[in-house]
Design a protein around this motif. Sequence first.
Motif, PDB file in Angstrom:
ATOM      1  N   THR A  10      -8.919  12.709   5.232  1.00  0.00           N
ATOM      2  CA  THR A  10      -9.608  13.653   4.362  1.00  0.00           C
ATOM      3  C   THR A  10     -10.420  12.889   3.313  1.00  0.00           C
ATOM      4  O   THR A  10     -10.093  11.740   2.980  1.00  0.00           O
ATOM      5  N   PRO A  11     -11.476  13.506   2.772  1.00  0.00           N
ATOM      6  CA  PRO A  11     -12.240  12.837   1.717  1.00  0.00           C
ATOM      7  C   PRO A  11     -11.364  12.430   0.537  1.00  0.00           C
ATOM      8  O   PRO A  11     -11.562  11.355  -0.038  1.00  0.00           O
ATOM      9  N   GLN A  12     -10.380  13.264   0.197  1.00  0.00           N
ATOM     10  CA  GLN A  12      -9.499  12.947  -0.930  1.00  0.00           C
ATOM     11  C   GLN A  12      -8.683  11.684  -0.645  1.00  0.00           C
ATOM     12  O   GLN A  12      -8.549  10.805  -1.510  1.00  0.00           O
ATOM     13  N   LEU A  13      -8.147  11.588   0.560  1.00  0.00           N
ATOM     14  CA  LEU A  13      -7.349  10.414   0.911  1.00  0.00           C
ATOM     15  C   LEU A  13      -8.229   9.164   0.952  1.00  0.00           C
ATOM     16  O   LEU A  13      -7.839   8.101   0.458  1.00  0.00           O
ATOM     17  N   CYS A  14      -9.403   9.287   1.552  1.00  0.00           N
ATOM     18  CA  CYS A  14     -10.302   8.130   1.632  1.00  0.00           C
ATOM     19  C   CYS A  14     -10.715   7.657   0.243  1.00  0.00           C
ATOM     20  O   CYS A  14     -10.803   6.446  -0.012  1.00  0.00           O
ATOM     21  N   THR A  15     -10.952   8.603  -0.673  1.00  0.00           N
ATOM     22  CA  THR A  15     -11.303   8.236  -2.050  1.00  0.00           C
ATOM     23  C   THR A  15     -10.161   7.498  -2.723  1.00  0.00           C
ATOM     24  O   THR A  15     -10.368   6.485  -3.401  1.00  0.00           O
ATOM     25  N   SER A  16      -8.939   7.979  -2.510  1.00  0.00           N
ATOM     26  CA  SER A  16      -7.786   7.315  -3.137  1.00  0.00           C
ATOM     27  C   SER A  16      -7.615   5.896  -2.610  1.00  0.00           C
ATOM     28  O   SER A  16      -7.223   4.988  -3.348  1.00  0.00           O
ATOM     29  N   LEU A  17      -7.917   5.696  -1.333  1.00  0.00           N
ATOM     30  CA  LEU A  17      -7.814   4.348  -0.763  1.00  0.00           C
ATOM     31  C   LEU A  17      -8.887   3.434  -1.341  1.00  0.00           C
ATOM     32  O   LEU A  17      -8.644   2.247  -1.580  1.00  0.00           O
ATOM     33  N   ASN A  18     -10.069   3.996  -1.571  1.00  0.00           N
ATOM     34  CA  ASN A  18     -11.139   3.204  -2.189  1.00  0.00           C
ATOM     35  C   ASN A  18     -10.779   2.805  -3.616  1.00  0.00           C
ATOM     36  O   ASN A  18     -11.119   1.717  -4.071  1.00  0.00           O
ATOM     37  N   LEU A  19     -10.065   3.701  -4.310  1.00  0.00           N
ATOM     38  CA  LEU A  19      -9.660   3.398  -5.678  1.00  0.00           C
ATOM     39  C   LEU A  19      -8.648   2.264  -5.722  1.00  0.00           C
ATOM     40  O   LEU A  19      -8.475   1.606  -6.742  1.00  0.00           O
ATOM     41  N   GLN A  20      -7.942   2.081  -4.587  1.00  0.00           N
ATOM     42  CA  GLN A  20      -6.963   0.994  -4.509  1.00  0.00           C
ATOM     43  C   GLN A  20      -7.604  -0.362  -4.242  1.00  0.00           C
ATOM     44  O   GLN A  20      -6.912  -1.376  -4.203  1.00  0.00           O
ATOM     45  N   LYS A  21      -8.933  -0.385  -4.029  1.00  0.00           N
ATOM     46  CA  LYS A  21      -9.597  -1.622  -3.631  1.00  0.00           C
ATOM     47  C   LYS A  21      -9.387  -2.746  -4.637  1.00  0.00           C
ATOM     48  O   LYS A  21      -9.517  -3.917  -4.308  1.00  0.00           O
ATOM     49  N   LYS A  22      -9.086  -2.389  -5.910  1.00  0.00           N
ATOM     50  CA  LYS A  22      -8.803  -3.435  -6.897  1.00  0.00           C
ATOM     51  C   LYS A  22      -7.513  -4.166  -6.551  1.00  0.00           C
ATOM     52  O   LYS A  22      -7.299  -5.305  -6.941  1.00  0.00           O
ATOM     53  N   THR A  23      -6.644  -3.448  -5.860  1.00  0.00           N
ATOM     54  CA  THR A  23      -5.431  -4.081  -5.327  1.00  0.00           C
ATOM     55  C   THR A  23      -5.557  -4.080  -3.805  1.00  0.00           C
ATOM     56  O   THR A  23      -6.603  -3.766  -3.254  1.00  0.00           O
ATOM     57  N   ILE A  24      -4.504  -4.418  -3.110  1.00  0.00           N
ATOM     58  CA  ILE A  24      -4.532  -4.379  -1.641  1.00  0.00           C
ATOM     59  C   ILE A  24      -4.106  -2.976  -1.201  1.00  0.00           C
ATOM     60  O   ILE A  24      -2.960  -2.568  -1.453  1.00  0.00           O
ATOM     61  N   PRO A  25      -4.990  -2.193  -0.563  1.00  0.00           N
ATOM     62  CA  PRO A  25      -4.631  -0.821  -0.196  1.00  0.00           C
ATOM     63  C   PRO A  25      -3.619  -0.786   0.939  1.00  0.00           C
ATOM     64  O   PRO A  25      -3.593  -1.663   1.810  1.00  0.00           O
ATOM     65  N   THR A  26      -2.767   0.216   0.897  1.00  0.00           N
ATOM     66  CA  THR A  26      -1.848   0.478   2.002  1.00  0.00           C
ATOM     67  C   THR A  26      -2.399   1.659   2.789  1.00  0.00           C
ATOM     68  O   THR A  26      -2.721   2.704   2.216  1.00  0.00           O
ATOM     69  N   PHE A  27      -2.519   1.487   4.102  1.00  0.00           N
ATOM     70  CA  PHE A  27      -3.103   2.519   4.941  1.00  0.00           C
ATOM     71  C   PHE A  27      -1.994   3.360   5.582  1.00  0.00           C
ATOM     72  O   PHE A  27      -1.193   2.833   6.372  1.00  0.00           O
ATOM     73  N   PRO A  28      -1.921   4.666   5.254  1.00  0.00           N
ATOM     74  CA  PRO A  28      -0.944   5.545   5.905  1.00  0.00           C
ATOM     75  C   PRO A  28      -1.452   5.923   7.301  1.00  0.00           C
ATOM     76  O   PRO A  28      -2.378   6.716   7.446  1.00  0.00           O
TER      77      PRO A  28
END
Length: 291
Positions: A169-187
């Motif tokens: 979803t756009p919401q989930l993808c946005t939250s993953l992009n916000l994690q880019k400062k750290t290492i994102p975890t992909f569900p």
Amino acid sequence: MDFDWDDAKAFLLTAETGSLTAAAKQLRTSQPTIGRRVAALEESLGIVLFERSKNSLFLTPQGERIFQALQGMEQVANDTILVAKGATESLPGVVTIASSQIDAVFRLPALIAELKKLEPTLQIKLEVSNDSADLIHRNADIAIRNFRPTEENLIIRKLGDAQVSLFGTPQLCTSLNLQKKTIPTFPIIGFIGTDYLTQVLIDGGIAKDQINYVCLSDFQLTHIELAKRGLGLAILPTNLGKEIPELECALPEEHSVYDYSTWLVCHSELRHNRRIRFVYEFLAERLARTV
């Protein structure tokens, strides 16, 4: 000496797959039924065909010789069926197409509807599975495969190349992009056997510690519905994922988790069958536009 050919076929598939369960799946019957058929063949021949351990079956020396002999008989039987099919010069009748779940839902319905308008006398039978279609044992006339076939006596045509990415979803993808400062975890919404998929994701540039399987299923339509509900990321062909309005790509546009080729496959002996050739050429032309 006489024996039932159905018993022999059960034995052949068990020997080829190494499992009563796998043979039962291919023959669309139960594991006990296959076991009884193999036992009946052993009784009629008066020999032991398999050595049985707790989790495996192994051909005995006698079983190996019987297996080789029956393979030759099976080839004769298959050739007889193919010659009969090849003699068919009219379009009315059944053509069996084997496809993946994704193709059966998103690509083939419109094509089958168009095909029926062109030739109403055709009856299309769909065999839907993410396993490889078995053309040699006549489980399908035509198959759509996402890898280049290596079996002999097949006509193959490459339809095109495709890429795979992660969609949520756009919401989930946005939250993953916000994690880019750290290492994102992909569900990840994945398949039940995770070893192969994990390696695919690692090869696609996602570190092992970034992978978090939130749900596992071998039914890809469930993957899509779960992704729509925001549970996680579905692994989909990029061109298909972009067509689902509730989802967007979680990775950069140019990033492909992996690339694959799509092939249309048919047994070589069926090239003289007008009905199957008609469907094969139709699918080759139309699918090449969508891959």
